[in-house]
Motif scaffolding. Structure first.
Motif, mmCIF file in Angstrom:
data_model
loop_
_atom_site.group_PDB
_atom_site.id
_atom_site.type_symbol
_atom_site.label_atom_id
_atom_site.label_comp_id
_atom_site.label_asym_id
_atom_site.label_seq_id
_atom_site.Cartn_x
_atom_site.Cartn_y
_atom_site.Cartn_z
ATOM 1 N N GLY A 134 0.819 -1.200 0.000
ATOM 2 C CA GLY A 134 0.000 0.000 0.000
ATOM 3 C C GLY A 134 0.853 1.249 0.000
ATOM 4 O O GLY A 134 2.074 1.198 0.182
ATOM 5 N N GLU A 135 0.189 2.387 -0.206
ATOM 6 C CA GLU A 135 0.875 3.676 -0.233
ATOM 7 C C GLU A 135 0.200 4.654 0.721
ATOM 8 O O GLU A 135 -1.032 4.743 0.779
ATOM 9 C CB GLU A 135 0.897 4.268 -1.638
ATOM 10 N N LEU A 136 1.024 5.415 1.428
ATOM 11 C CA LEU A 136 0.577 6.447 2.369
ATOM 12 C C LEU A 136 1.112 7.796 1.903
ATOM 13 O O LEU A 136 2.177 7.865 1.295
ATOM 14 C CB LEU A 136 1.111 6.126 3.769
ATOM 15 N N TYR A 137 0.368 8.855 2.163
ATOM 16 C CA TYR A 137 0.889 10.208 1.937
ATOM 17 C C TYR A 137 0.280 11.122 2.988
ATOM 18 O O TYR A 137 -0.912 11.035 3.264
ATOM 19 C CB TYR A 137 0.573 10.700 0.533
ATOM 20 N N PHE A 138 1.111 12.006 3.568
ATOM 21 C CA PHE A 138 0.693 12.675 4.798
ATOM 22 C C PHE A 138 -0.384 13.723 4.602
ATOM 23 O O PHE A 138 -1.198 13.966 5.489
ATOM 24 C CB PHE A 138 1.912 13.279 5.520
ATOM 25 N N ASP A 139 -0.442 14.400 3.435
ATOM 26 C CA ASP A 139 -1.431 15.459 3.275
ATOM 27 C C ASP A 139 -1.585 15.796 1.806
ATOM 28 O O ASP A 139 -0.680 15.554 0.990
ATOM 29 C CB ASP A 139 -1.012 16.711 4.054
ATOM 30 N N THR A 140 -2.727 16.360 1.472
ATOM 31 C CA THR A 140 -2.972 16.844 0.116
ATOM 32 C C THR A 140 -3.319 18.327 0.083
ATOM 33 O O THR A 140 -3.497 18.896 -0.995
ATOM 34 C CB THR A 140 -4.118 16.055 -0.538
ATOM 35 N N VAL A 141 -3.418 18.968 1.266
ATOM 36 C CA VAL A 141 -3.757 20.402 1.337
ATOM 37 C C VAL A 141 -2.879 21.119 2.376
ATOM 38 O O VAL A 141 -3.291 22.102 2.981
ATOM 39 C CB VAL A 141 -5.263 20.614 1.666
ATOM 40 N N PHE A 142 -1.668 20.638 2.575
ATOM 41 C CA PHE A 142 -0.830 21.171 3.648
ATOM 42 C C PHE A 142 -0.582 22.665 3.501
ATOM 43 O O PHE A 142 -0.644 23.420 4.484
ATOM 44 C CB PHE A 142 0.510 20.435 3.702
ATOM 45 N N ALA A 143 -0.291 23.129 2.285
ATOM 46 C CA ALA A 143 0.066 24.541 2.090
ATOM 47 C C ALA A 143 -1.085 25.484 2.407
ATOM 48 O O ALA A 143 -0.860 26.693 2.592
ATOM 49 C CB ALA A 143 0.560 24.770 0.662
ATOM 50 N N TYR A 144 -2.321 24.965 2.475
ATOM 51 C CA TYR A 144 -3.450 25.817 2.826
ATOM 52 C C TYR A 144 -3.265 26.437 4.211
ATOM 53 O O TYR A 144 -3.856 27.478 4.520
ATOM 54 C CB TYR A 144 -4.747 24.996 2.823
ATOM 55 N N ASN A 145 -2.467 25.796 5.034
ATOM 56 C CA ASN A 145 -2.268 26.284 6.401
ATOM 57 C C ASN A 145 -1.218 27.375 6.509
ATOM 58 O O ASN A 145 -1.186 28.121 7.480
ATOM 59 C CB ASN A 145 -1.820 25.120 7.299
ATOM 60 N N THR A 146 -0.322 27.452 5.527
ATOM 61 C CA THR A 146 0.873 28.277 5.707
ATOM 62 C C THR A 146 1.024 29.414 4.718
ATOM 63 O O THR A 146 1.781 30.345 4.981
ATOM 64 C CB THR A 146 2.139 27.397 5.607
#
Length: 560
Positions: free
Chosen positions: A433-445
């Motif tokens: 399987g594959e994991l990825y930590f976020d798809t909208v991280f930059a929305y916070n910064t």
């Protein structure tokens, strides 16, 4: 790299000499001054249950653009409708590494009527065809008609061969990519508790699912629980309203489902006994609902040595509640954490030894890693800044730069084949399987439209852009998908092709095909022509095998 940049300006000259639309592969990134050989027509092939796209490069300096709806006509007056976006550009200020570069890079897919990009950037349309499972196989034809500044452009002929074989709507490779209601609300300037934000979360999750991606996080709100004589009383109504469509296959007409979702810890469960009872109730709810998605507990992310006691305690609590809920730990093989993970998820670079400095503290090929784990433990992987370097720009030490180059990558300023490579790599390696930590991280910064530089890379943790009513070209809040999400989806479709070939007795051919694209995590073929050639060969082999299999089913004759 130098040869490619030396050819800048030739594309613009070519289009100026022959100002007609040109078709280029979806595996190219069309940038100012980059030379690409275009065709006058688009020819696509796609399975039922698959999406395929081509890029149409328009003459320079187009300001007002109008595109007529495109529907290709096929057998028995059946049609195949296209979706069309215009490619917008992200201005990269710091390259992800030596494979990247500064300047404009195509990534957001915006409405056609959105304002054009800065002067000098190409006008490129991304034209996508998706064939539902019920689509009649055969040849479909049509033409893309456009007007620029009120004047008609030469129509672009499109033909698509819909194959008889079918790809499953739900990804055969389990995956889990992060998304957050709170990040989405911040990026769109909304209150997270507002109905508009919650509807927008659904839109983002639908966008992921339509690209074969499952999400963890979502609203992050656990179902309310209270305890009566130590027994949990859980209100699942809001939780089910959010997740059920994605777990039951009703969110999309295709019937696609999330392959996974995460356990949401509940602060109302304070003691170990209450936590275990809450986890047990959650797992039981999944069983009663008949949801097939793998419910997993995401332990402390990338635990440091001081986090080992916490991870061990988390694993013990979850297993005390229900041994069918696996504990996922993002770490290389670590003796201090032995026995804590039911899903072990090292970063991609932990699987492929290469000369030079190591970018993972315990590099083990998958077969060797499995030999050191208990039989029940699944192995996932994920990308991190270890795939491109965590500081941004080329490293001063050439040996360091080399070990951070070539990896499969989701960065904006990397070649499209690197964005697409994880699917074939997963098939070739046999990872679970594959994991990825976020798809909208930059929305916070930051403002993602202006900057996606995080963790040394352009786009690390972000696959979307916030479309808001205040932005020209948008009439409502909506997720804007990226070219990289399309490439990620195409890689997962490659995985399905390879899996289907294997199931039809073509394991050797499938492995050879995957190896021609991705010899290892850092040896990825970057020539789009090679990817397209391999895809054509897989399609031919699959069609032959599929037709033989279907004939055998009808006639009772075993295929050779």
């Amino acid at each position: 790299m130098g040869a490619g940049w030396a050819a800048q300006g030739l594309l613009a000259a070519m289009l100026a000499a022959a100002p007609e639309p040109r078709v280029v592969s979806a595996l190219e990134k069309v940038r100012p001054g980059v030379t690409l050989k275009g065709e006058k027509e688009a020819r696509l092939s796609l399975a039922r249950g698959e999406c395929e796209a081509a890029q149409v490069v328009l003459p320079p300096d187009v300001s007002r653009l109008r595109v007529k709806p495109l529907a290709l006509k096929g057998p028995g007056r059946k049609t195949l409708e296209a979706s069309v976006w215009r490619e917008a550009f992200l201005e990269v200020k710091t390259p992800s590494n030596s494979q990247g570069g500064t300047g404009p890079w195509p990534d957001p897919l915006v409405p056609v009527e959105a304002p054009p990009g800065p002067k000098g950037t190409p006008t490129v349309l991304y034209v996508e065809l998706c064939a539902p499972e019920q689509q009649v196989p055969g040849t479909y034809q049509g033409a893309l008609s456009m007007e620029a500044d009120g004047k008609p452009l030469s129509p672009v002929p499109f033909s698509a061969e819909v194959q008889p074989f079918v790809l499953p709507a739900t990804s055969s490779l389990p995956n889990s990519f992060g998304i957050s209601l709170y990040s989405i609300a911040k990026g769109h300037g909304l209150k997270p508790e507002s109905p508009e934000a919650r509807e927008l979360l659904r839109d983002y999750a639908l966008a992921l699912l339509s690209h074969r991606v499952s999400a963890h996080g979502m609203s992050m709100n656990p179902p309310p629980v209270r305890f009566e004589d130590g027994k949990p009383v859980v209100d699942f109504s809001t939780y089910d309203a959010e997740l059920a469509p994605f777990l039951e296959g009703t969110a999309l007409p295709s019937g696609a489902r999330f392959t996974t979702t995460d356990v949401r810890d509940n602060p109302a469960a304070r003691t170990d006994k209450e936590k275990a009872a809450y986890y047990r109730a959650l797992a039981e709810h999944f069983r009663e609902k008949g949801w097939r998605a793998r419910l997993f507990f995401y332990a402390k992310d990338e635990p440091k040595p001081e986090d080992v006691p916490l991870v061990r305690a988390q694993a013990q609590r979850v297993r005390a509640a229900n041994k069918d809920v696996p504990v996922l730990v993002t770490t290389p093989l670590d003796e201090a954490l032995r026995g804590s993970a039911d899903i072990l998820a090292p970063t991609l670079n932990c699987f492929f030894p290469r000369p030079g400095p190591q970018t993972c503290r315990n590099v083990l090929p998958l077969k060797a890693l499995r030999g050191k784990l208990e039989p029940h433990v699944k192995v996932w992987w994920y990308q991190s800044c270890n795939s491109h370097g965590c500081t941004g720009g080329p490293a001063e030490d050439p040996s360091v730069e080399k070990v951070y180059s070539g990896w499969a990558s989701y960065m904006v300023d990397h070649p499209a084949p690197l964005n697409r490579a994880m699917g074939p790599l997963a098939f070739l390696s046999g990872v679970d399987g594959e994991l990825y930590f976020d798809t909208v991280f930059a929305y916070n910064t930051k403002d993602p439209w202006k900057d996606l530089f995080e963790f040394g890379g352009n786009g690390d943790g972000t696959f979307f852009y916030p479309g808001t009513p205040s932005r020209p070209g948008f009439t409502r809040h909506q997720p804007v998908v990226s070219l990289r999400l399309k490439h990620l989806r195409d890689g997962l479709e490659d995985y399905e092709y390879l899996q289907l070939l294997e199931s039809l007795g073509e394991q050797t051919f499938a492995r050879e095909a995957a190896r021609r694209l991705t010899r290892s995590g850092y040896e990825v073929e970057t020539d789009p022509r090679q990817w397209e050639q391999v895809r054509r060969e897989m399609t031919t082999r699959l069609r032959k095998r599929w037709e033989a299999s279907e004939y055998a089913k009808r006639s009772g004759v075993r295929p050779k």
